[in-house]
Design a protein around this motif. Structure first.
Motif, mmCIF file in Angstrom:
data_model
loop_
_atom_site.group_PDB
_atom_site.id
_atom_site.type_symbol
_atom_site.label_atom_id
_atom_site.label_comp_id
_atom_site.label_asym_id
_atom_site.label_seq_id
_atom_site.Cartn_x
_atom_site.Cartn_y
_atom_site.Cartn_z
ATOM 1 N N ALA A 1 0.826 -1.214 0.000
ATOM 2 C CA ALA A 1 0.000 0.000 0.000
ATOM 3 C C ALA A 1 0.859 1.261 0.000
ATOM 4 N N GLU A 2 2.039 1.196 0.635
ATOM 5 C CA GLU A 2 2.892 2.371 0.735
ATOM 6 C C GLU A 2 3.911 2.468 -0.387
ATOM 7 N N SER A 3 3.842 1.566 -1.361
ATOM 8 C CA SER A 3 4.770 1.631 -2.489
ATOM 9 C C SER A 3 4.524 2.915 -3.264
ATOM 10 N N PRO A 4 5.578 3.655 -3.657
ATOM 11 C CA PRO A 4 5.387 4.911 -4.387
ATOM 12 C C PRO A 4 4.607 4.738 -5.675
ATOM 13 N N ALA A 5 4.929 3.711 -6.455
ATOM 14 C CA ALA A 5 4.173 3.466 -7.677
ATOM 15 C C ALA A 5 2.934 2.659 -7.351
ATOM 16 N N ALA A 6 1.916 2.823 -8.190
ATOM 17 C CA ALA A 6 0.644 2.190 -7.889
ATOM 18 C C ALA A 6 0.739 0.674 -7.872
ATOM 19 N N ASP A 7 1.606 0.079 -8.660
ATOM 20 C CA ASP A 7 1.665 -1.375 -8.778
ATOM 21 C C ASP A 7 3.044 -1.924 -8.462
ATOM 22 N N ARG A 8 3.897 -1.138 -7.813
ATOM 23 C CA ARG A 8 5.280 -1.583 -7.618
ATOM 24 C C ARG A 8 5.357 -2.792 -6.703
ATOM 25 N N GLY A 9 4.537 -2.858 -5.673
ATOM 26 C CA GLY A 9 4.648 -3.945 -4.703
ATOM 27 C C GLY A 9 3.820 -5.154 -5.028
ATOM 28 N N VAL B 1 1.186 14.620 -13.416
ATOM 29 C CA VAL B 1 1.920 15.197 -12.283
ATOM 30 C C VAL B 1 1.796 14.309 -11.059
ATOM 31 N N ARG B 2 0.580 13.877 -10.735
ATOM 32 C CA ARG B 2 0.399 13.023 -9.555
ATOM 33 C C ARG B 2 1.072 11.671 -9.736
ATOM 34 N N ALA B 3 0.951 11.071 -10.926
ATOM 35 C CA ALA B 3 1.566 9.769 -11.161
ATOM 36 C C ALA B 3 3.083 9.842 -11.047
ATOM 37 N N VAL B 4 3.686 10.883 -11.624
ATOM 38 C CA VAL B 4 5.148 11.031 -11.546
ATOM 39 C C VAL B 4 5.582 11.269 -10.104
ATOM 40 N N ALA B 5 4.842 12.103 -9.369
ATOM 41 C CA ALA B 5 5.207 12.375 -7.978
ATOM 42 C C ALA B 5 5.151 11.099 -7.144
ATOM 43 N N ARG B 6 4.104 10.308 -7.299
ATOM 44 C CA ARG B 6 3.991 9.074 -6.515
ATOM 45 C C ARG B 6 5.019 8.044 -6.933
ATOM 46 N N HIS C 1 7.959 8.671 -7.617
ATOM 47 C CA HIS C 1 9.201 9.093 -6.964
ATOM 48 C C HIS C 1 9.064 9.125 -5.445
ATOM 49 N N GLY C 2 8.000 8.543 -4.907
ATOM 50 C CA GLY C 2 7.821 8.510 -3.462
ATOM 51 C C GLY C 2 7.337 9.815 -2.872
ATOM 52 N N GLY C 3 6.723 10.664 -3.689
ATOM 53 C CA GLY C 3 6.250 11.965 -3.214
ATOM 54 C C GLY C 3 4.749 12.092 -3.327
ATOM 55 N N GLU C 4 4.273 13.308 -3.142
ATOM 56 C CA GLU C 4 2.842 13.590 -3.219
ATOM 57 C C GLU C 4 2.633 14.967 -3.815
ATOM 58 N N VAL C 5 1.407 15.214 -4.251
ATOM 59 C CA VAL C 5 1.034 16.516 -4.794
ATOM 60 C C VAL C 5 -0.294 16.920 -4.175
ATOM 61 N N HIS C 6 -0.391 18.175 -3.775
ATOM 62 C CA HIS C 6 -1.597 18.712 -3.158
ATOM 63 C C HIS C 6 -1.927 20.051 -3.815
ATOM 64 N N ALA C 7 -3.207 20.307 -3.964
ATOM 65 C CA ALA C 7 -3.680 21.569 -4.541
ATOM 66 C C ALA C 7 -4.630 22.242 -3.560
ATOM 67 N N VAL C 8 -4.449 23.542 -3.380
ATOM 68 C CA VAL C 8 -5.294 24.332 -2.481
ATOM 69 C C VAL C 8 -5.802 25.535 -3.267
ATOM 70 N N PRO C 9 -7.121 25.732 -3.345
ATOM 71 C CA PRO C 9 -7.636 26.887 -4.082
ATOM 72 C C PRO C 9 -7.397 28.188 -3.322
ATOM 73 N N ARG C 10 -7.106 29.250 -4.071
ATOM 74 C CA ARG C 10 -6.947 30.573 -3.485
ATOM 75 C C ARG C 10 -8.314 31.253 -3.418
ATOM 76 N N ASP C 11 -8.532 31.994 -2.331
ATOM 77 C CA ASP C 11 -9.817 32.686 -2.182
ATOM 78 C C ASP C 11 -10.056 33.684 -3.305
ATOM 79 N N GLU C 12 -8.970 34.301 -3.801
ATOM 80 C CA GLU C 12 -9.105 35.293 -4.861
ATOM 81 C C GLU C 12 -9.226 34.654 -6.235
ATOM 82 N N THR D 1 5.806 17.586 -3.273
ATOM 83 C CA THR D 1 6.879 17.258 -2.322
ATOM 84 C C THR D 1 7.487 15.915 -2.698
ATOM 85 N N LEU D 2 8.815 15.895 -2.798
ATOM 86 C CA LEU D 2 9.555 14.693 -3.132
ATOM 87 C C LEU D 2 10.655 14.478 -2.090
ATOM 88 N N PRO D 3 11.067 13.243 -1.859
ATOM 89 C CA PRO D 3 12.165 13.014 -0.921
ATOM 90 C C PRO D 3 13.438 13.747 -1.369
#
Length: 371
Positions: free
Chosen positions: A116-124, A337-342, A344-355, A363-365
């Motif tokens: 479950a914690e493998s960076p790639a979806a099917d690596r483990g 972007v999300r697939a490449v980040a995962r 590499h053992g990382g994650e991607v998050h998006a936050v909308p701006r109020d304006e 974030t990557l190791p």
């Protein structure tokens, strides 16, 4: 579960011990006489002159009763102490036995967690439990889990092969179509209508080409990385950012596939520029290292994004406010972007701006000094 099993074992042992001690007490109480039975001798000695002193027969009966009561009291106290000591030993042994019995479950849990914690979806999915031992319920569970992993592994492999083969097969007719259209447009006899139609068809052909390239990149990024090298996200961001993009770049070194990481940064910057629709809008790219994480942050102005739609933007062929993409993009940018980040053992998050607009953080190791 180990604690609950130990508690059940200990409680049952203590309960049965109390019952056994109670039954033993009743049986001993029934066997011990409540009074002395005197046969033969009728004269147990002279009657005391003092009437306050007990008669010999009454005194003897009192001794018998006290002896009986003392024996029953000793039985309860000593038996209770022995029961507590043996119960403590039984609980300790139950704790050890429960741990021994549950050890295969720990192995199953650890394997599932690693997958479950493998960076790639099917690596483990290539990993198996391969539990040995008697054919009991736990081994049947482990074998069922291995069978599920085998089927999932085959399913992922088949999906990747289909995407890769289909993408490669589609490249040939697209290339042929583009060549024929370019040749037709270069002819002097081509009318204005033909040239306009050819230009439109070339644009459609280019869009399909970008779609195929995106599918290939997405399929590749979901595999285990075969190439790893030192990459500084700041260098990539500086290379792909246009002149009108604000940059604040500090070293953000990681280890991974340079081609995939460049595609990650390129997609984020292109998306931010493409959807920056507000007048006087801006796009800002920042890189830095914090808490052992190489971080890329891309923010921009633009339309207001509802928070409940942020997660859907990372799904393939999805766009804000509509299911399919009708513009110049192909709807795979953030998915890649999300697939490449995962991968590499990382994650991607998006936050909308109020304006309006988004702040997308990858974030990557961080690379260690000796890497």
């Amino acid at each position: 579960m180990r604690g609950r099993l130990t508690l059940v074992y200990g409680s049952l042992f203590l309960a049965f011990g109390v019952v056994m001690l109670g039954v033993t007490y009743v049986l001993v109480w029934q066997q011990l006489p409540g009074k002395a039975v005197i046969r033969g001798a009728t004269n147990l000695g002279p009657v005391p002159a003092d009437p306050t002193l007990p008669k010999p027969e009454a005194y003897f009966q009192e001794v018998v009763r006290e002896t009986r009561d003392d024996a029953l009291t000793v039985l309860l106290t000593q038996g209770g102490i022995a029961l507590l000591v043996v119960s403590a030993v039984a609980i300790a042994l139950g704790w050890l036995v429960a741990g021994r019995m549950l050890q295969p479950l720990h192995r199953i849990t650890e394997t599932a967690r690693r997958i479950a914690e493998s960076p790639a979806a099917d690596r483990g999915l290539h990993e198996r439990i391969a539990l040995t031992g008697p054919d009991d319920e736990i081994k049947q569970l482990a074998d069922t889990f291995d069978l599920m992993l085998t089927r999932l592994d085959r399913s992922f492999d088949g999906q990747r092969r289909f995407i890769a083969n289909a993408s490669h097969e589609l490249r040939t007719p697209l290339t042929l179509n583009r060549t024929l259209l370019e040749v037709a447009l270069q002819q002097e006899s081509a009318s204005v209508e033909v040239r306009q139609l050819g230009t439109t068809l070339l644009a459609i052909n280019d869009r399909h080409g970008r779609l195929i390239d995106g599918l290939l990149t997405l399929a590749r990024s979901e595999r285990e990385l075969t190439e790893r090298s030192y990459v500084d996200l700041a260098d990539i961001a500086s290379h792909v950012s246009a002149d009108d993009v604000q940059v604040d770049l500090a070293e953000a070194a990681t280890v991974g596939d340079p081609v995939l990481l460049e595609r990650l940064v390129q997609n984020l910057v292109d998306n931010s520029v493409r959807h920056n629709l507000a007048d006087g809008g801006w796009v800002r790219v920042a890189t830095y290292t914090k808490d052992d994480l190489a971080t890329l942050e891309v923010s921009n102005t633009g339309p207001v994004v509802p928070r409940y739609e942020v997660e859907t933007l990372f799904e393939p062929f999805r766009r804000l406010g509509r299911d399919r993409l009708a513009g110049p993009g192909v709807g795979l940018g953030l998915s890649i972007v999300r697939a490449v980040a995962r991968a590499h053992g990382g994650e991607v998050h998006a936050v909308p701006r109020d304006e309006g607009g988004l702040v997308v953080t990858v974030t990557l190791p961080a690379a260690r000094p000796w890497q």
